[in-house]
Design an enzyme around this catalytic site. Sequence first.
Site, PDB file in Angstrom:
ATOM      1  N   HIS A   1      39.137  37.105  46.082  1.00 51.28           N
ATOM      2  CA  HIS A   1      39.108  37.841  44.811  1.00 51.28           C
ATOM      3  C   HIS A   1      40.233  38.865  44.848  1.00 51.28           C
ATOM      4  CE1 HIS A   1      37.272  39.511  41.137  1.00 51.28           C
ATOM      5  NE2 HIS A   1      37.765  40.648  41.595  1.00 51.28           N
ATOM      6  N   CYS A   2      41.120  38.787  43.856  1.00 53.13           N
ATOM      7  CA  CYS A   2      42.288  39.673  43.811  1.00 53.13           C
ATOM      8  C   CYS A   2      42.079  40.745  42.749  1.00 53.13           C
ATOM      9  CB  CYS A   2      43.543  38.869  43.505  1.00 53.13           C
ATOM     10  SG  CYS A   2      45.034  39.884  43.382  1.00 53.13           S
ATOM     11  N   PRO A   3      41.964  42.012  43.143  1.00 51.41           N
ATOM     12  CA  PRO A   3      41.764  43.069  42.133  1.00 51.41           C
ATOM     13  C   PRO A   3      42.982  43.260  41.235  1.00 51.41           C
ATOM     14  CG  PRO A   3      42.146  44.031  44.302  1.00 51.41           C
ATOM     15  CD  PRO A   3      42.010  42.557  44.505  1.00 51.41           C
TER      16      PRO A   3
ATOM     17  N   ASN B   1      42.390  41.008  38.554  1.00 46.10           N
ATOM     18  CA  ASN B   1      41.016  41.170  38.082  1.00 46.10           C
ATOM     19  C   ASN B   1      40.313  39.815  37.987  1.00 46.10           C
ATOM     20  OD1 ASN B   1      38.726  42.521  37.184  1.00 46.10           O
ATOM     21  ND2 ASN B   1      39.375  42.549  35.045  1.00 46.10           N
ATOM     22  N   HIS B   2      40.572  38.966  38.953  1.00 46.15           N
ATOM     23  CA  HIS B   2      39.990  37.621  38.957  1.00 46.15           C
ATOM     24  C   HIS B   2      40.125  37.047  40.364  1.00 46.15           C
ATOM     25  CE1 HIS B   2      38.028  34.539  36.844  1.00 46.15           C
ATOM     26  NE2 HIS B   2      38.716  34.563  35.722  1.00 46.15           N
TER      27      HIS B   2
END
Length: 425
Positions: free
Chosen positions: A120-122, A125-126
């Site tokens: 999950h890559c902040p 945001n996904h």
Amino acid sequence: MSAEISGFRRFLHWGPITALSIIKCVTLTTLYMNSMWWPPNESFAAFAHQALFLLLSTLATFNYIMATLTGPGLLPKQWQPKDPKDTEWLQYCKECEGYKAPRSHHCRKCNRCVKKMDHHCPWINHCVGWANHAYFTYFLLFSILGSLHGSIVLSCSFYRGIHRYYYLTHGQAHLASVQFTVASIVMCILGMGLAIGVVIGLSMLLYIQLKTIVTNQTGIEIWIVEKAIYRRYKSENYEPFVYPYDLGWRLNLRQVFNEECQKRGDGIEWPVVQGCDQYTLTREQLAQKEEKRARTRVYKCISPVTGRWLPIFSQGWRVCVNAPCTDEPRIRLRPDDIIKVTRFRRHWLFGERVLSEQEQAAGSEKKSQRKGPIRGWFPRRSVVALTEVPDSESSEDTKPVKSTTSNGHTHGKQQQRNGHTKKYM
């Protein structure tokens, strides 16, 4: 965070806002300084130089937006395999009320099961997974190239600007084209620092992504394979583990990259090497989960736990200094809470709080549910063991290790190549 967030609402988050702000800051600052250092109307080479920078910036922004909007590909809720008998080899997700397809994992941030989840890559945001892996990798590549280009322009402009007086007094007025003001020199230094930081940070991330793509392993699957190796290192009773998805680097690359940048397949069924099937990896996961449940120890809370990341006032500085370096949640606890612990460190434990009878009876009613997650890290000093914890597990997480035999060969991971098949003994 709900997985139903769609469209441009995903950009209303600190991650995308920060990422896009950095991209635009570097782009605009570079264009402004380049207009003085090497104006595009000066020659065709100058025009082509600026056009190349704009192309790299545009491609980075386009792939970033596509990675965010496309998403990783979410597994439908209540998903089940075509053959009901195959559920024997699949894990059940209580949150999505369905089974996890091969290579799918549940993301706590998106609150959905994600196809071929990598992480999950902040910043977008996904999650990064099956559907947007190519876009995300292209974003990293073009961001690095554009930032490297920008850092060169800004560095040369800065050099010209601080030596302007020298050029004017030594008959080199044609080189004194960059004229600084207080605002412009601050912009130049800030843009240069951001550009260099992007090159360093994203280069490391791009290396990791390319490494996983070439071997056709996600970040999660790398950890699963390491545990599979360690299980066979501890006991020779297990059959050799063959990682089923490594088809060779050419075919692995084609699964992610293609001319149309389109996703391949449906994200559920995958081509595998000879001798494996769709559930080779899931069977290994189930075996690892079974061993994990066998290692579970029960603890009881004796003092309140706030659930804060750095509980310095309630737990002291020693607990804060030794806090786990992970984005996994911290949980709140009350005295007499029961926790099932699966990971052990000297000052912290990881486990799941057992719901009280009142919470179980309330079911989905939010008023009766306590705030915060029920699964995560908490300080060890606030609980006592109801079942004895082995000494080997009481200090650190269990990790794969290697040992060397008397003849000098490494015992543990052994790879036997027949075509592109890897076996782990």
